[in-house]
Design an enzyme around this catalytic site. Structure first.
Site, PDB file in Angstrom:
ATOM      1  N   ARG A 159      32.167  42.964  44.345  1.00 31.93           N
ATOM      2  CA  ARG A 159      33.621  42.852  44.207  1.00 31.93           C
ATOM      3  C   ARG A 159      34.194  41.428  43.952  1.00 31.93           C
ATOM      4  NH1 ARG A 159      38.154  42.400  47.967  1.00 31.93           N
ATOM      5  NH2 ARG A 159      40.550  42.989  46.689  1.00 31.93           N
ATOM      6  N   HIS A 182      45.190  40.668  32.683  1.00 32.15           N
ATOM      7  CA  HIS A 182      44.714  39.783  33.762  1.00 32.15           C
ATOM      8  C   HIS A 182      44.127  38.414  33.336  1.00 32.15           C
ATOM      9  CE1 HIS A 182      46.323  43.351  35.639  1.00 32.15           C
ATOM     10  NE2 HIS A 182      45.028  43.790  36.123  1.00 32.15           N
ATOM     11  N   TYR A 197      36.457  26.030  45.771  1.00 33.23           N
ATOM     12  CA  TYR A 197      35.341  25.323  46.251  1.00 33.23           C
ATOM     13  C   TYR A 197      34.810  24.465  45.055  1.00 33.23           C
ATOM     14  CZ  TYR A 197      31.975  29.132  44.818  1.00 33.23           C
ATOM     15  OH  TYR A 197      31.673  29.997  44.207  1.00 33.23           O
ATOM     16  N   ASP A 200      42.480  47.373  29.933  1.00 31.08           N
ATOM     17  CA  ASP A 200      42.865  47.475  31.381  1.00 31.08           C
ATOM     18  C   ASP A 200      42.802  46.347  32.077  1.00 31.08           C
ATOM     19  OD1 ASP A 200      43.351  49.333  33.564  1.00 31.08           O
ATOM     20  OD2 ASP A 200      41.514  48.928  34.334  1.00 31.08           O
ATOM     21  N   HIS A 248      50.454  42.708  37.944  1.00 33.94           N
ATOM     22  CA  HIS A 248      50.191  42.094  39.301  1.00 33.94           C
ATOM     23  C   HIS A 248      49.423  41.052  39.797  1.00 33.94           C
ATOM     24  CE1 HIS A 248      46.503  44.728  39.406  1.00 33.94           C
ATOM     25  NE2 HIS A 248      46.152  43.947  40.132  1.00 33.94           N
TER      26      HIS A 248
END
EC number: 1.1.1.49
Length: 515
Positions: free
Chosen positions: A365, A263, A401, A258, A201
């Site tokens: 996060r 990712h 940025y 995981d 995802h």
């Protein structure tokens, strides 16, 4: 900055629909059946059903689309609705549309290893409008232990004889190179590669997809995107919470399987790959595979593993360590934090460290890609200048940025750190950024595989990490303890410093738009 014209959600979706229906891959008039295998599970409830609802609500699905849930539990559509609707975020104005959506839903209960159950599922699909000739999309929201039985039964019993058939496979794609190869070989024996959609995802996230446009759509980045100008690249994935009582599942896999092996490694490919011949799915994935083939197996000396412990000064969950989770095996050495250094051994990147860092129960996060550039040659500012950085913030508050030096306002000639900033929420105020699953599921309907993992990509990714994973499991490597809510083990910062990353701690990006 040019003023943005406000677009309503209806207008935005209208533009998307127009784009979708221009191509040949998306046939609006065809009947489509979307089958959710594992419809009673958390993934289906929290992600898949809400995503299909959002696509349906916004008119982005073919008009004649049916949704069929399948699982072992004896459920009804009303049960599915009660479980999943809280995640739909539907407004009262959407009630009629919601009723229409659920009228196109149905549910079949059955076993995963029983051909008779799949015969019932197939009979049900055939009973739908044009069901026997419909395009069929199977989403395997299931544990990998049942993939072999389910895919075999789908192939033998549930395939459309006229329309196309596509299968979405959720991670984890195995636990190491051997198990992944076994699963890939099994699925490949049943389906062609263009029917298989291995979903990660993260490849559906706005800023991850933006990496290709930033790199290959801007002249200013091309000449500096190499080892002569870039000192190191850091990929970060941080979660501020622990396992929240679900550590038993996590303990089977650990943080490397995981997050890192999929990712973060996929983001590395997009940063490091050469320019593809086109945006065609296979052209892009060919270049990603070339990058992976240039990466050697991880060396144990380039790894730091950690496991969080409770914070005595914290509150609630923060006071509990990983081993305090009752579902985690006593004395587990599974890592909840990992920092790994990889090297892409080719002409463009020779000697540049690619640092992958991820963990649970950290201080914030955050998911981002950070390219740190080399020091300016011939310094004339008495070492007051810090390194430039290009940062792609994936979450939260999507942004791009550039950290750079400017003159501090005032009488004196003093440099200070500042940024050139593009925060998506400010630049695109009235555009709803699609959820990652929305993009990816829509891609499957359209037959686009660019943002899905090909079998050779998967094999190379496991090749890089499998020796390390086997070493950790064989030696029962003890992870370093770090406090819940911290930056992680200090040893990880030391590793990053050793390979060339400079962290001054003098600057922190502040969202100027206060989102």
């Amino acid at each position: 900055m040019a003023e943005q014209v406000a677009l309503s959600r209806t207008q935005v979706c209208g533009i998307l629909r127009e784009e979708l229906y221009q191509g040949d891959a998306f046939h609006q008039s065809d009947t489509h059946i979307f089958i959710i295998m594992g419809a009673s599970g958390d993934l289906a409830k929290k992600k898949i059903y809400p995503t299909i609802w959002w696509l349906f609500r916004d008119g982005l699905l073919p008009e004649d689309t049916f949704i069929v849930g399948y699982a072992r539990s004896n459920l009804t559509v009303d049960d599915i609705r009660k479980q999943s609707e809280p995640y739909f975020k539907a407004t009262p104005e959407e009630n009629l549309k919601l009723e229409e959506f659920f009228s196109r839903n149905s549910y079949v209960a059955g076993q995963y290893d029983e051909p008779a159950s799949f015969q019932r599922l197939n009979a049900h699909m055939n009973s739908l409008h044009h069901g026997s000739q419909a395009n069929r999309l199977f989403y395997l929201a299931l544990p990998p232990t049942v993939y072999e039985a389910v895919t075999k039964n789908i192939k033998e019993t549930c395939m459309s004889q006229i329309g196309w058939n596509r299968v979405i496979v959720e991670k984890p794609f195995g636990k190491d190179l051997q198990s992944s190869d076994k699963l890939s070989n099994h699925i490949s024996s049943l389906f062609h590669e263009d029917q298989i959609y291995r979903i990660d995802h993260y490849l559906g996230k706005e800023m991850v997809q933006n990496l290709m446009v930033l790199r290959f759509g801007n002249r200013i980045f091309g000449p500096i995107w190499n080892r002569d100008n870039i000192a190191c690249v850091i990929f970060t994935f941080k979660e501020p919470f622990g396992t929240l009582g679900r550590g038993g599942y996590f303990d089977e896999f650990g943080i490397i399987r995981d997050v890192m092996q999929n990712h973060l490694l996929q983001m590395l490919c997009l940063v490091a790959m050469e320019k593809p011949a086109s945006t065609n799915s296979d052209d892009v994935r060919d270049e990603k595979v070339k990058v992976l083939k240039c990466i050697s197996e991880v060396r144990a000396t380039d790894v730091v593993l950690g496991q969080y412990v409770g914070n005595p000064d914290g509150e609630g969950e923060a006071t509990k360590g990983y081993l305090d989770d009752p579902t985690v095996p006593r004395g587990s050495t599974t890592a909840t934090f990992a920092a790994v250094v990889l090297y892409v051994e080719n002409e463009r990147w020779d000697g540049v460290p690619f640092i992958l860092r991820c963990g649970k129960a950290l201080n914030e996060r955050k998911a981002e890609v950070r390219l740190q550039f080399r020091d300016v040659a011939g310094d004339i500012f008495q070492r007051q200048c810090k390194r430039n950085e290009l940062v792609i913030r994936v979450q939260p508050n999507e942004a791009v940025y550039t950290k750079m030096m400017t003159k501090k306002p005032g009488m004196f000639f003093n440099p200070e750190e500042s940024e050139l900033d593009l925060t998506y929420g400010n630049r695109y105020k009235d555009v709803k950024l699609p959820d990652a699953y929305e993009r990816l599921i829509l891609d499957v309907f359209c037959g686009s595989q660019m943002h899905f993992v090909r079998s050779d990509e998967l094999r190379e990714a496991w090749r890089i990490f499998t020796p390390l994973l086997h070493h950790i499991e064989k030696e029962k490597t003890q992870p370093i303890a770090y406090v819940y809510g911290s930056r992680g083990p200090p040893e990880a910062d030391e590793l990053m410093k050793r390979v060339g990353f400079q962290y001054e701690g003098t600057y922190k990006w502040v969202n100027p738009h206060k989102l």
